[in-house]
Write a protein that holds these residues in place. Structure first.
Motif, PDB file in Angstrom:
ATOM      1  N   ASN A   1      26.105  21.847  33.678  1.00  0.00           N
ATOM      2  CA  ASN A   1      25.460  21.931  34.999  1.00  0.00           C
ATOM      3  C   ASN A   1      23.974  22.242  34.942  1.00  0.00           C
ATOM      4  N   VAL A   2      23.395  22.265  33.760  1.00  0.00           N
ATOM      5  CA  VAL A   2      21.975  22.601  33.647  1.00  0.00           C
ATOM      6  C   VAL A   2      21.227  21.409  33.059  1.00  0.00           C
ATOM      7  N   SER A   3      20.199  20.927  33.769  1.00  0.00           N
ATOM      8  CA  SER A   3      19.320  19.943  33.134  1.00  0.00           C
ATOM      9  C   SER A   3      17.949  20.602  33.023  1.00  0.00           C
ATOM     10  N   MET A   4      17.202  20.212  32.047  1.00  0.00           N
ATOM     11  CA  MET A   4      15.878  20.808  31.842  1.00  0.00           C
ATOM     12  C   MET A   4      14.831  19.713  31.973  1.00  0.00           C
ATOM     13  N   ASP A   5      14.994  18.890  33.022  1.00  0.00           N
ATOM     14  CA  ASP A   5      14.106  17.733  33.167  1.00  0.00           C
ATOM     15  C   ASP A   5      12.801  18.062  33.876  1.00  0.00           C
ATOM     16  N   GLU A   6      12.776  19.149  34.624  1.00  0.00           N
ATOM     17  CA  GLU A   6      11.574  19.459  35.398  1.00  0.00           C
ATOM     18  C   GLU A   6      10.833  20.670  34.840  1.00  0.00           C
ATOM     19  N   LEU A   7       9.519  20.530  34.797  1.00  0.00           N
ATOM     20  CA  LEU A   7       8.637  21.638  34.418  1.00  0.00           C
ATOM     21  C   LEU A   7       7.567  21.726  35.490  1.00  0.00           C
ATOM     22  N   SER A   8       7.673  22.749  36.344  1.00  0.00           N
ATOM     23  CA  SER A   8       6.715  22.924  37.425  1.00  0.00           C
ATOM     24  C   SER A   8       5.634  23.889  36.956  1.00  0.00           C
ATOM     25  N   MET A   9       4.487  23.343  36.574  1.00  0.00           N
ATOM     26  CA  MET A   9       3.395  24.207  36.086  1.00  0.00           C
ATOM     27  C   MET A   9       2.062  23.496  36.289  1.00  0.00           C
ATOM     28  N   GLY A  10       1.037  24.315  36.545  1.00  0.00           N
ATOM     29  CA  GLY A  10      -0.296  23.786  36.768  1.00  0.00           C
ATOM     30  C   GLY A  10      -0.660  23.850  38.238  1.00  0.00           C
ATOM     31  N   MET A  11      -1.843  24.433  38.527  1.00  0.00           N
ATOM     32  CA  MET A  11      -2.360  24.559  39.878  1.00  0.00           C
ATOM     33  C   MET A  11      -3.776  23.949  39.877  1.00  0.00           C
ATOM     34  N   THR A  12      -4.517  24.180  40.944  1.00  0.00           N
ATOM     35  CA  THR A  12      -5.824  23.510  41.049  1.00  0.00           C
ATOM     36  C   THR A  12      -6.700  23.684  39.796  1.00  0.00           C
ATOM     37  N   GLY A  13      -6.710  24.891  39.257  1.00  0.00           N
ATOM     38  CA  GLY A  13      -7.622  25.164  38.147  1.00  0.00           C
ATOM     39  C   GLY A  13      -7.194  24.583  36.811  1.00  0.00           C
ATOM     40  N   ASP A  14      -5.919  24.253  36.688  1.00  0.00           N
ATOM     41  CA  ASP A  14      -5.444  23.909  35.341  1.00  0.00           C
ATOM     42  C   ASP A  14      -4.380  22.801  35.273  1.00  0.00           C
ATOM     43  N   TYR A  15      -4.247  22.009  36.367  1.00  0.00           N
ATOM     44  CA  TYR A  15      -3.144  21.037  36.358  1.00  0.00           C
ATOM     45  C   TYR A  15      -3.293  19.941  35.308  1.00  0.00           C
ATOM     46  N   THR A  16      -4.534  19.601  34.941  1.00  0.00           N
ATOM     47  CA  THR A  16      -4.660  18.528  33.937  1.00  0.00           C
ATOM     48  C   THR A  16      -4.183  19.020  32.567  1.00  0.00           C
ATOM     49  N   VAL A  17      -4.498  20.283  32.262  1.00  0.00           N
ATOM     50  CA  VAL A  17      -4.003  20.868  31.000  1.00  0.00           C
ATOM     51  C   VAL A  17      -2.482  20.944  31.028  1.00  0.00           C
ATOM     52  N   ALA A  18      -1.930  21.335  32.184  1.00  0.00           N
ATOM     53  CA  ALA A  18      -0.470  21.436  32.316  1.00  0.00           C
ATOM     54  C   ALA A  18       0.191  20.073  32.093  1.00  0.00           C
ATOM     55  N   ILE A  19      -0.413  19.030  32.635  1.00  0.00           N
ATOM     56  CA  ILE A  19       0.144  17.676  32.446  1.00  0.00           C
ATOM     57  C   ILE A  19       0.102  17.293  30.963  1.00  0.00           C
ATOM     58  N   GLU A  20      -0.990  17.614  30.307  1.00  0.00           N
ATOM     59  CA  GLU A  20      -1.077  17.319  28.869  1.00  0.00           C
ATOM     60  C   GLU A  20       0.022  18.023  28.090  1.00  0.00           C
ATOM     61  N   GLU A  21       0.460  19.172  28.610  1.00  0.00           N
ATOM     62  CA  GLU A  21       1.493  19.953  27.915  1.00  0.00           C
ATOM     63  C   GLU A  21       2.898  19.685  28.448  1.00  0.00           C
ATOM     64  N   GLY A  22       3.031  18.713  29.347  1.00  0.00           N
ATOM     65  CA  GLY A  22       4.376  18.292  29.725  1.00  0.00           C
ATOM     66  C   GLY A  22       4.831  18.593  31.151  1.00  0.00           C
ATOM     67  N   ALA A  23       3.941  19.040  32.011  1.00  0.00           N
ATOM     68  CA  ALA A  23       4.343  19.305  33.401  1.00  0.00           C
ATOM     69  C   ALA A  23       4.924  18.043  34.044  1.00  0.00           C
ATOM     70  N   THR A  24       6.005  18.206  34.809  1.00  0.00           N
ATOM     71  CA  THR A  24       6.535  17.089  35.596  1.00  0.00           C
ATOM     72  C   THR A  24       6.236  17.289  37.075  1.00  0.00           C
TER      73      THR A  24
END
Ligand SMILES: *Cc1c(COP(=O)(O)O)cnc(C)c1O
Length: 230
Positions: A191-214
């Motif tokens: 019952n657990v999937s680990m498909d989503e990673l919610s991380m990164g806000m205005t100041g750092d979302y591009t870095v978060a995307i580089e590190e795998g944010a979905t």
């Protein structure tokens, strides 16, 4: 203004995806509309927004009632157990689950309505005293417990990174959250999937995307500074 901001954010997301060798469709932009009036949300919708993030239950419910267009609503703020009943069934995803008691309340309210609620587990990956979220080393245990609830589905992890001047300072935390999600995915918990990673806000979302944010949660970058005094 909102339209221009969204165009810029969109361009930045594309660039970050390209840099990381990822597809644009792998990243959902959540426009964080907290404190902003409905006309501004409508403006964002016009400019292509699909997902809104709010952090207060009352404000979220008011906006859900007022805006009739199809929107994916995200609860991204700290959630009190006595308010769970107001949002279950209305939001696509609750990002901020960090305790068994809260998850149990979501289970109860979801069962009453005969629905399944999707949630993320909020992890205090930087171990800041001031932040909500479960500690990284306690995350797997919490997930194992919540996974037993039939009306709750864990979709992944969320974190609120520290407030920093240089987004590079948060890369380590985004990387750590991704590593934790891979680790937990490898345990194949029912019952657990680990498909989503919610991380990164205005100041750092591009870095978060580089590190795998979905999912990236961008407020100020789209709607401008917030004024909490009105
Ligand atoms: C307010 C908020 C955001 C957006 O912050 P900005 O810096 O304005 O982009 C993202 N996530 C959470 C949980 C928030 O509360």
């Amino acid at each position: 203004m909102i339209k221009e901001n969204m165009t810029l954010v969109e361009a930045n997301i594309r660039k970050a995806c390209e840099k990381a060798g990822r597809k644009r469709e792998e990243v959902t932009l959540i426009s964080v509309s907290k404190t902003k009036p409905v006309p501004q949300l409508l403006e964002a919708l016009d400019a292509g927004a699909t997902d809104f993030g709010e952090n207060k239950v009352q404000e979220l419910c008011d906006k859900i009632e007022t805006i009739t267009q199809p929107v994916n609503w995200h609860m991204i703020g700290h959630l009190q157990r006595n308010k769970v009943k107001y949002i279950v069934g209305k939001v696509k995803l609750i990002h901020s689950v960090d305790s068994l008691r809260l998850a149990s309340q979501i289970q109860e309210e979801s069962a009453k309505r005969n629905i399944i609620s999707s949630i993320l587990i909020e992890v205090n990956v930087a171990k800041e005293d001031t932040k909500f979220g479960v500690m990284p080393e306690e995350t797997e245990e919490l997930i194992r417990e919540i996974s037993r609830f039939p009306n709750v589905r864990i979709k992944g992890l969320m974190t609120i990174a520290p407030f920093v001047d240089d987004p590079e300072d948060n890369r380590q935390y985004f990387r750590a959250l991704k590593a934790l999600s891979i680790d937990i995915k490898g345990k194949n918990i029912d019952n657990v999937s680990m498909d989503e990673l919610s991380m990164g806000m205005t100041g750092d979302y591009t870095v978060a995307i580089e590190e795998g944010a979905t999912m990236v949660r961008v407020g100020t970058g789209i709607f401008g500074e917030r004024n909490y005094n009105i």
